[in-house]
Design a protein around this motif. Structure first.
Motif, short mmCIF file in Angstrom:
data_model
loop_
_atom_site.label_atom_id
_atom_site.label_comp_id
_atom_site.label_asym_id
_atom_site.label_seq_id
_atom_site.Cartn_x
_atom_site.Cartn_y
_atom_site.Cartn_z
N ILE A 1 0.84 -1.19 0.00
CA ILE A 1 0.00 0.00 0.00
C ILE A 1 0.88 1.25 0.00
O ILE A 1 2.07 1.21 0.33
N ASP A 2 0.27 2.36 -0.40
CA ASP A 2 0.95 3.64 -0.36
C ASP A 2 1.05 4.12 1.09
O ASP A 2 0.22 3.77 1.93
N THR A 3 2.06 4.93 1.36
CA THR A 3 2.20 5.57 2.67
C THR A 3 2.44 7.06 2.45
O THR A 3 2.84 7.49 1.36
N CYS A 4 2.19 7.84 3.48
CA CYS A 4 2.28 9.29 3.35
C CYS A 4 2.94 9.90 4.57
O CYS A 4 3.11 9.24 5.61
N ASN A 5 3.31 11.16 4.44
CA ASN A 5 3.77 11.91 5.62
C ASN A 5 3.35 13.36 5.50
O ASN A 5 3.22 13.90 4.40
N ILE A 6 3.11 13.96 6.65
CA ILE A 6 2.79 15.38 6.74
C ILE A 6 3.81 16.02 7.66
O ILE A 6 3.93 15.65 8.83
N ASN A 7 4.61 16.91 7.12
CA ASN A 7 5.70 17.55 7.86
C ASN A 7 6.60 16.52 8.54
O ASN A 7 7.03 16.71 9.68
N GLY A 8 6.83 15.42 7.83
CA GLY A 8 7.73 14.39 8.35
C GLY A 8 7.07 13.37 9.25
O GLY A 8 7.72 12.41 9.67
N GLY B 1 -6.58 12.05 2.31
CA GLY B 1 -7.00 10.66 2.43
C GLY B 1 -6.12 9.72 1.62
O GLY B 1 -6.21 9.71 0.39
N ASN B 2 -5.29 8.95 2.31
CA ASN B 2 -4.62 7.83 1.66
C ASN B 2 -5.63 6.68 1.59
O ASN B 2 -5.80 6.04 0.56
N ALA B 3 -6.32 6.48 2.71
CA ALA B 3 -7.47 5.59 2.78
C ALA B 3 -8.73 6.44 2.74
O ALA B 3 -8.68 7.66 2.75
N SER B 4 -9.87 5.80 2.72
CA SER B 4 -11.13 6.50 2.46
C SER B 4 -11.76 7.14 3.69
O SER B 4 -12.58 8.05 3.56
N GLN B 5 -11.39 6.68 4.89
CA GLN B 5 -12.13 7.11 6.06
C GLN B 5 -11.25 7.44 7.25
O GLN B 5 -10.12 6.99 7.37
N TYR B 6 -11.84 8.25 8.16
CA TYR B 6 -11.19 8.54 9.43
C TYR B 6 -11.21 7.31 10.34
O TYR B 6 -10.29 7.06 11.11
N GLY B 7 -12.29 6.56 10.28
CA GLY B 7 -12.60 5.46 11.19
C GLY B 7 -14.08 5.50 11.49
O GLY B 7 -14.77 6.48 11.17
N ASN B 8 -14.61 4.45 12.09
CA ASN B 8 -16.04 4.38 12.40
C ASN B 8 -16.90 4.61 11.16
O ASN B 8 -18.03 5.09 11.25
N ASN B 9 -16.36 4.26 9.98
CA ASN B 9 -17.06 4.42 8.70
C ASN B 9 -17.48 5.86 8.43
O ASN B 9 -18.54 6.12 7.84
N ALA B 10 -16.63 6.81 8.85
CA ALA B 10 -16.82 8.22 8.51
C ALA B 10 -15.91 8.52 7.32
O ALA B 10 -14.70 8.68 7.46
N TYR B 11 -16.52 8.58 6.13
CA TYR B 11 -15.76 8.62 4.87
C TYR B 11 -15.47 10.06 4.45
O TYR B 11 -16.33 10.75 3.92
N ILE B 12 -14.23 10.50 4.65
CA ILE B 12 -13.82 11.83 4.24
C ILE B 12 -13.35 11.84 2.78
O ILE B 12 -13.38 12.86 2.11
N ALA B 13 -12.92 10.68 2.28
CA ALA B 13 -12.44 10.57 0.90
C ALA B 13 -12.91 9.24 0.32
O ALA B 13 -12.11 8.33 0.11
N PRO B 14 -14.20 9.12 0.06
CA PRO B 14 -14.77 7.81 -0.32
C PRO B 14 -14.19 7.22 -1.60
O PRO B 14 -14.28 6.01 -1.81
N MET B 15 -13.57 8.04 -2.46
CA MET B 15 -12.99 7.50 -3.69
C MET B 15 -11.55 7.05 -3.51
O MET B 15 -10.94 6.52 -4.44
N ALA B 16 -10.95 7.27 -2.34
CA ALA B 16 -9.53 7.00 -2.14
C ALA B 16 -9.19 5.53 -2.37
O ALA B 16 -9.92 4.64 -1.91
N ASN B 17 -8.09 5.31 -3.07
CA ASN B 17 -7.57 3.97 -3.32
C ASN B 17 -6.16 3.93 -2.75
O ASN B 17 -5.29 4.68 -3.19
N ILE B 18 -5.94 3.08 -1.77
CA ILE B 18 -4.68 3.08 -1.03
C ILE B 18 -3.52 2.46 -1.82
O ILE B 18 -2.40 2.40 -1.35
N GLN B 19 -3.81 2.04 -3.05
CA GLN B 19 -2.78 1.44 -3.90
C GLN B 19 -2.62 2.15 -5.24
O GLN B 19 -1.96 1.62 -6.14
#
Length: 297
Positions: free
Chosen positions: A126-133, A198-216
């Motif tokens: 899967i893809d990984t990300c960083n924000i300010n390191g 959003g690298n993944a689609s949701q924050y958690g608890n099925n709260a989708y902030i980026a429903p189209m996100a594909n982690i690959q």
């Protein structure tokens, strides 16, 4: 798995304080359910904040093929950070209150079923990300959700209901702050309620902030939400929980692999729900296919 007939090492890293309370004896469950012809288990416990990355790195360097985070999103983030750049794969036994990455990857939230997935593992990157390191694997954000992460970090209560109560309480006094978002050669300047990644689609608890996100897919999904009132906030909340936020006129989406944000005022930010502090300048980057995980790919 390799073709070797010998079981490979699997290190389970448990956060005893993670997520919601449970009567499940996880070590006993691991010993009962794990296929020991496939895996030789080691179980270790975190003793402090940021202990899990050390334990994960140590396990990987000692030859563990699989390093399993047992806990919530914070524990998953810490273990994944330790596994990054090694030959070990990340496993997840979700035991938190949000379980954002586990939900996105389709990992069962019931522990015996999650263990069965490890017994018959499917590996993928899967893809990984960083924000300010600061590494993140699911989501990160600037603005209101950054503020909520700072307040939630100080709260003794966990779970979805506590989270919602904090959101309602903080919303009434929050003001969107000006920022310039540089993405795909464009400069977007506005007062932003949330700038979410959003690298993944949701924050958690099925709260989708980026429903189209594909982690690959090698792309980060950016969600921009400008200043909103009470009625708009209710509409956004409904959109988050129904995967309909992408259809809302209140949210604007972009995809990219690198993004910069500048603000004249310091803004709160988070990585995978963990509060990272305040900053006026943000650099967010994605590294494609950089972490191997076990999930039902």
């Amino acid at each position: 798995m390799t073709n070797s007939t010998q079981p490979e090492k699997a290190c389970f890293i448990l956060n005893p304080k993670s997520g919601v309370k449970s009567s499940v004896d996880v070590p006993a469950l691991i010993h009962e359910k794990l296929d020991t012809t496939r895996w030789t288990p080691e179980i270790v416990f975190t003793e402090r904040a940021d202990h899990a990355p050390e334990l994960a790195r140590k396990a990987a360097e000692a030859g563990a093929r699989l390093v399993v985070a047992v806990g919530g999103d914070g524990t998953v983030n810490e273990v994944a950070r330790g596994v990054l750049g090694t030959s070990a794969a990340l496993g997840i036994l979700p035991k938190g209150s949000g379980n954002g990455l586990a939900r996105h990857l389709g990992i069962p939230l019931v522990l015996p079923q999650a263990l069965e997935l490890l017994n018959q593992p499917s590996f993928g990157k899967i893809d990984t990300c960083n924000i300010n390191g600061h590494a993140f694997f699911c989501t990160a954000g600037i603005g209101f959700d950054g503020l909520i992460s700072s307040v939630f970090a100080k709260s003794a209560k966990r779970g979805l209901s506590s989270y919602i109560q904090l959101i309602i309480r903080e919303f009434t006094s929050f003001s969107a702050k000006p920022a310039t978002v540089r993405v795909n050669g464009k400069e977007l300047t506005s007062d932003f309620f949330v700038v979410a990644f959003g690298n993944a689609s949701q924050y958690g608890n099925n709260a989708y902030i980026a429903p189209m996100a594909n982690i690959q897919d090698g792309l980060l999904d950016i969600c921009l939400i400008r200043h909103v009132g009470v009625a708009e906030a209710i509409q956004l909340g409904y959109g988050l929980l129904t995967k309909q936020i992408a259809n809302s006129s209140l949210a604007e989406f972009h995809t990219c692999s690198t993004i910069e944000v500048e603000s004249p005022e310091a803004q709160h930010f988070h990585a995978d729900g963990e509060y990272m502090g305040e900053a006026t300048s943000f650099n967010i980057q994605l590294s494609p296919a950089s972490l191997e995980v076990v999930a039902p790919f």
